[in-house]
Write a protein that holds these residues in place. Structure first.
Motif, PDB file in Angstrom:
ATOM      1  N   TYR A  25       5.822 -64.139  44.623  1.00  0.00           N
ATOM      2  CA  TYR A  25       7.171 -63.724  44.231  1.00  0.00           C
ATOM      3  C   TYR A  25       7.128 -62.317  43.630  1.00  0.00           C
ATOM      4  O   TYR A  25       8.140 -61.609  43.637  1.00  0.00           O
ATOM      5  N   SER A  26       5.974 -61.907  43.138  1.00  0.00           N
ATOM      6  CA  SER A  26       5.849 -60.548  42.593  1.00  0.00           C
ATOM      7  C   SER A  26       6.164 -59.490  43.647  1.00  0.00           C
ATOM      8  O   SER A  26       6.593 -58.386  43.307  1.00  0.00           O
ATOM      9  N   PHE A  27       5.968 -59.824  44.938  1.00  0.00           N
ATOM     10  CA  PHE A  27       6.343 -58.879  45.993  1.00  0.00           C
ATOM     11  C   PHE A  27       7.830 -58.544  45.897  1.00  0.00           C
ATOM     12  O   PHE A  27       8.236 -57.395  46.065  1.00  0.00           O
ATOM     13  N   ILE A  63       4.052 -54.117  51.183  1.00  0.00           N
ATOM     14  CA  ILE A  63       3.115 -54.715  50.232  1.00  0.00           C
ATOM     15  C   ILE A  63       2.176 -55.683  50.948  1.00  0.00           C
ATOM     16  O   ILE A  63       0.959 -55.697  50.710  1.00  0.00           O
ATOM     17  N   MET A  64       2.730 -56.510  51.838  1.00  0.00           N
ATOM     18  CA  MET A  64       1.900 -57.452  52.591  1.00  0.00           C
ATOM     19  C   MET A  64       0.873 -56.721  53.454  1.00  0.00           C
ATOM     20  O   MET A  64      -0.304 -57.114  53.502  1.00  0.00           O
ATOM     21  N   ILE A  65       1.303 -55.661  54.120  1.00  0.00           N
ATOM     22  CA  ILE A  65       0.391 -54.907  54.976  1.00  0.00           C
ATOM     23  C   ILE A  65      -0.665 -54.198  54.130  1.00  0.00           C
ATOM     24  O   ILE A  65      -1.855 -54.129  54.506  1.00  0.00           O
ATOM     25  N   ALA A  66      -0.263 -53.685  52.972  1.00  0.00           N
ATOM     26  CA  ALA A  66      -1.216 -53.000  52.090  1.00  0.00           C
ATOM     27  C   ALA A  66      -2.306 -53.965  51.625  1.00  0.00           C
ATOM     28  O   ALA A  66      -3.494 -53.606  51.580  1.00  0.00           O
ATOM     29  N   ILE A  67      -1.927 -55.193  51.277  1.00  0.00           N
ATOM     30  CA  ILE A  67      -2.915 -56.203  50.869  1.00  0.00           C
ATOM     31  C   ILE A  67      -3.806 -56.587  52.051  1.00  0.00           C
ATOM     32  O   ILE A  67      -5.024 -56.749  51.920  1.00  0.00           O
ATOM     33  N   THR A  68      -3.193 -56.699  53.225  1.00  0.00           N
ATOM     34  CA  THR A  68      -3.940 -57.083  54.424  1.00  0.00           C
ATOM     35  C   THR A  68      -5.030 -56.069  54.749  1.00  0.00           C
ATOM     36  O   THR A  68      -6.189 -56.427  54.980  1.00  0.00           O
TER      37      THR A  68
END
Length: 528
Positions: free
Chosen positions: A202-204, A343-348
């Motif tokens: 949820y922080s995303f 954010i998801m892509i950066a973590i990936t």
């Protein structure tokens, strides 16, 4: 191009009824899978170490492990000790199970409830941005979306996080539009604080809201005087999370259940697959046909049909997108969606944790995608919405009958295979390590219950002749019986013979491998 016309008397109640029917239909037909069992144990204040070892028991005795919930405090303690999730959902589930009792249906109805609330949230967010018609379309899209139904039918925390995000975004949009009442500020802060106690991802959503807000304030000088209340609200959200920070740090440094997100692959796969997997999730939000455990021609045909339907809907949606002024790149909701995905892509790519591997991890992007699609669809012909509704309903029929979207690790298939033989059956399940206990238990709970089945959790079988050590050998049938050895992620072959009390067991049939779990059937005969 004519706009989609809907009755001015808002049909929200009917849409919520449709959402409830689609989510409750055959809700308990599929067995619990690994993640749902984690939910169950932690919500009950228990842990998987309570599964008895080396003791033959009927399958219903394993169900009895789930019958007696502990206190809400015990649920929080179990979660903090054995899991890497924040506590709120599991504590609320504990209260729910105390009130309604423990069953597959009651476990999943808690998520269904929040899935229905999320449909209402989609309406209010759409209405806030573009009026009643867009709100109605957004609610309809979420009501029939196979992705939304999937999140709602899992005994997990995703539907609650989606519902919270939708109402938080509604308050955020109201604040951006100038509605700065104390109630708006408190609602925005409170909902975001609650959301991060439900799921760390949820922080995303919070980061995306803060980034877009900051960029809007910094971009225009006349807005910089508004910075103080926004900063105070953000600080208030952060302060509300401070009590959990020590535990959160422990969770972040614990591998937990995220190791599977780090998979070694060729460079081209590492670069390209996240984008393809994101596209697949986009398809899933509209339609899902059988692509797993079916003949290859069915998989190819289903994929082609899904792509065609997606293309049919996408083309007019793109036209509607260009006609809708609130869908330019500077619009807050568009920026929010881009920020969450970034954010998801950066973590990936940055941390080597591929968040695109599992469609469920897109749950913070889902609210924005749904409402943006509704805004574009409001400028399309009515048939576009009709195609989306038909695709969603068809998908749910296929999913509910276990034709599409099979449960991970296929507990239903393994349970039915083991229980297919009517003669007396002994099942020895070897979890191999603690991380596989939930998966092994999901197979046991999926076995059809009958009087002549006994199950024991044991150590791993030797590759040669094996004689398992059981605490209650007297429970072994006296006459001939069927034996199954089941072991997740077993690498070597099963032993050609197994000795059980006064019986010797010989392999029959070929070894079966299902989603990484190997099974071998034996026929056991008395030696005296």
């Amino acid at each position: 191009m004519p706009k989609l016309r809907l009755n001015q008397q808002h049909p929200l109640a009917l849409i919520l009824l449709l959402a409830a029917l689609l989510r409750l239909w055959r809700l308990a037909a599929k067995p619990l899978w690994v993640d749902e069992l984690y939910t169950t144990f932690y919500s009950l204040g228990k842990n998987l170490n309570e599964i008895p070892m080396n003791t033959l028991l009927p399958p219903e005795r394993y169900w009895a492990l789930l019958d007696t919930p502990g206190s809400t405090l015990q649920a929080a303690q179990a979660l903090t000790t054995y899991s890497n999730h924040p506590p709120l959902f599991f504590m609320a589930m504990n209260v729910w199970l105390h009130g309604l009792g423990m069953s597959i249906w009651t476990l999943r109805t808690f998520a269904v409830l929040w899935g229905i609330v999320a449909v209402a949230g989609a309406f209010y967010l759409g209405r806030r941005l573009a009026g009643e018609r867009v709100g109605t379309i957004a609610a309809l899209l979420m009501a029939v979306s196979p992705y939304g139904i999937y999140l709602s039918q899992e005994a997990r925390h995703y539907s609650l996080a989606v519902a919270i995000a939708l109402f938080a975004l509604t308050n955020w949009m109201a604040l951006l539009q100038g509605d700065r009442s104390p109630w708006r500020w408190l609602s925005w802060v409170g909902l975001n604080a609650v959301g991060i106690y439900v799921h760390y991802f949820y922080s995303f959503s919070i980061i995306a809201q803060w980034l877009i807000t900051a960029s809007r304030i910094l971009w225009r000088r006349d807005r910089r005087s508004e910075a103080l209340p926004w900063l105070l609200a953000m600080a208030g959200t952060a302060l509300l999370y401070v009590p959990w920070l020590p535990t959160a740090f422990i969770h972040f440094h614990r591998e937990g259940g995220t190791g599977w997100l780090s998979q070694s692959a060729p460079l081209w796969e590492t670069l390209i697959l996240p984008w393809l997997q994101s596209l697949v999730t986009g398809l899933f939000m509209l339609i899902l046909l059988p692509v797993e455990q079916v003949p290859q021609w069915v998989t190819i045909g289903s994929a082609l049909i899904m792509l065609v339907v997606f293309g049919i809907v996408l083309r007019p949606l793109i036209r509607g997108w260009h006609l809708e002024p609130q869908l330019d790149l500077g619009a807050p909701l568009v920026g929010y969606g881009v920020a969450v995905f970034a954010i998801m892509i950066a973590i990936t790519y940055g941390l080597g944790k591929d968040l695109t591997l599992a469609p469920r991890y897109f749950f913070m992007l889902y609210p924005a995608v749904t409402v943006m699609a509704a805004m574009a669809m409001a400028r399309c012909k009515p048939w576009v919405l009709g195609v989306a509704i038909a695709a969603g309903v068809l998908s749910q029929v296929l999913i509910s009958y276990d034709i599409a979207l099979l449960k991970p690790y296929l507990p239903g298939q393994i349970g039915r295979r083991i229980g297919a033989d009517p003669e007396a059956t002994v099942v020895l399940v070897a979890p191999q390590r603690d991380g596989y206990r939930a998966r092994a238990l999901s197979y046991v709970l999926a076995i059809p219950q009958r009087e002549n089945i006994q199950v024991a959790f044991t150590g791993s079988a030797d590759v040669k002749t094996w004689q398992p050590s059981l605490n209650n050998s007297a429970a072994i049938p006296t006459n001939n019986f069927t034996l199954w050895l089941v072991e997740p992620q077993r690498q070597g072959p099963f032993p050609p013979t197994v000795s059980l009390s006064q019986h010797r067991c010989f392999q029959i049939g070929k070894r079966v491998k299902t989603e990484g779990t190997r099974q071998q059937q034996y026929q056991c005969h008395t030696t005296t």
